[in-house]
Enzyme design. Structure first.
Site, PDB file in Angstrom:
ATOM      1  N   GLU A 131      38.205  36.977  36.147  1.00 40.88           N
ATOM      2  CA  GLU A 131      36.952  37.762  36.063  1.00 40.88           C
ATOM      3  C   GLU A 131      36.883  38.589  34.787  1.00 40.88           C
ATOM      4  OE1 GLU A 131      39.510  38.660  37.776  1.00 40.88           O
ATOM      5  OE2 GLU A 131      39.729  40.842  37.687  1.00 40.88           O
TER       6      GLU A 131
ATOM      7  N   CYS B 146      44.498  37.674  42.161  1.00 44.15           N
ATOM      8  CA  CYS B 146      45.571  38.673  42.119  1.00 44.15           C
ATOM      9  C   CYS B 146      45.996  39.087  43.528  1.00 44.15           C
ATOM     10  CB  CYS B 146      45.174  39.875  41.251  1.00 44.15           C
ATOM     11  SG  CYS B 146      46.613  40.903  40.834  1.00 44.15           S
TER      12      CYS B 146
ATOM     13  N   HIS C  74      43.651  37.091  36.253  1.00 42.03           N
ATOM     14  CA  HIS C  74      42.336  37.736  36.438  1.00 42.03           C
ATOM     15  C   HIS C  74      41.241  37.035  35.638  1.00 42.03           C
ATOM     16  CE1 HIS C  74      43.235  41.401  38.818  1.00 42.03           C
ATOM     17  NE2 HIS C  74      44.459  41.180  38.356  1.00 42.03           N
TER      18      HIS C  74
END
Ligand code: MN
Length: 221
Positions: free
Chosen positions: A216, A110, A214
């Site tokens: 994660e 990001c 994202h």
């Protein structure tokens, strides 16, 4: 080989009335799940301690967060740019420079793709909805792990190799994006409106991969 130690760039935030420093736990959990030892690097350290803080680290993860000050890519601050953090900008630019100099693998997420692009000489859209309107909502306000738009990856790219696919759906919460790509970066992922969603270093160079979404938040998958 012992578990690689991965530096994770942190944030400073107001929380419960106090100034605190840390990072979203999802980044830490993801590095752990991938077999690494995450080491949070706080911007409070400042650029002068970036090199020392990275001693003994095997890789760098540049995380999401604040908009980067447009002065760092030669633009005027737009009223639509969210408040930047000079402390964080300068610290992460220093972390990136140290990681490059030491030829460490780097993953940007990001803000991370934006930071790497700016560090290498590229520019950003300060606000996609007003500067580059499209039918795709890049910040739809959905759940952190909701896959809201498609991304196409270049076959054979690091991104495609890492994910084992060239077509996927991703979560998306960003209002900025890469505009002019830095020399030294190759675009390898795009949403259907043509916004750059992945960029990486050339194949022969040290591992450098950056993505606008994202991963994660989806490590459990
Ligand atoms: Mn997006």
């Amino acid at each position: 080989m012992s578990a690689p130690r991965i530096g994770v760039s942190g944030v400073v935030r107001q929380w419960d009335g106090n100034e605190r420093t840390g990072v979203n736990a999802a980044y830490v959990r993801s590095v752990l799940a991938a077999g690494g030892v995450p080491v949070i690097l706080s911007p409070v350290l400042g650029p002068s301690f970036a090199a020392r803080a990275m001693d003994g680290l095997d890789g760098l993860l540049l995380t999401g967060g604040e908009d980067i000050h447009p002065a760092l890519y030669g633009a005027e601050l737009s009223p639509r740019c969210y408040p930047p953090s000079r402390e964080r900008d300068l610290f992460e630019l220093a972390l990136f420079a140290v990681a490059r100099q030491r030829e460490l693998p780097i993953l940007g997420i990001c803000r991370g793709i934006q930071l790497v692009n700016v560090a290498m000489g590229g520019t950003l859209y300060q606000d996609l909805p007003t500067e580059r309107p499209s039918d795709i909502a890049h910040d739809p306000g959905s759940a952190r792990d909701a896959r809201t738009h498609a991304v196409r990856l270049a076959a054979g790219s690091r991104a495609a190799q890492a994910l084992g696919a060239t077509e996927l759906r991703v979560n998306s919460f960003h209002h900025q994006a890469v505009d002019r790509l830095a020399p030294g970066l190759v675009a390898t992922g795009w949403s259907e409106d043509g916004v750059i969603e992945a960029a990486e270093g050339p194949a022969e160079a040290t591992w450098l991969l950056t993505v606008q979404w994202h991963p994660e938040e989806m490590h459990a998958e």
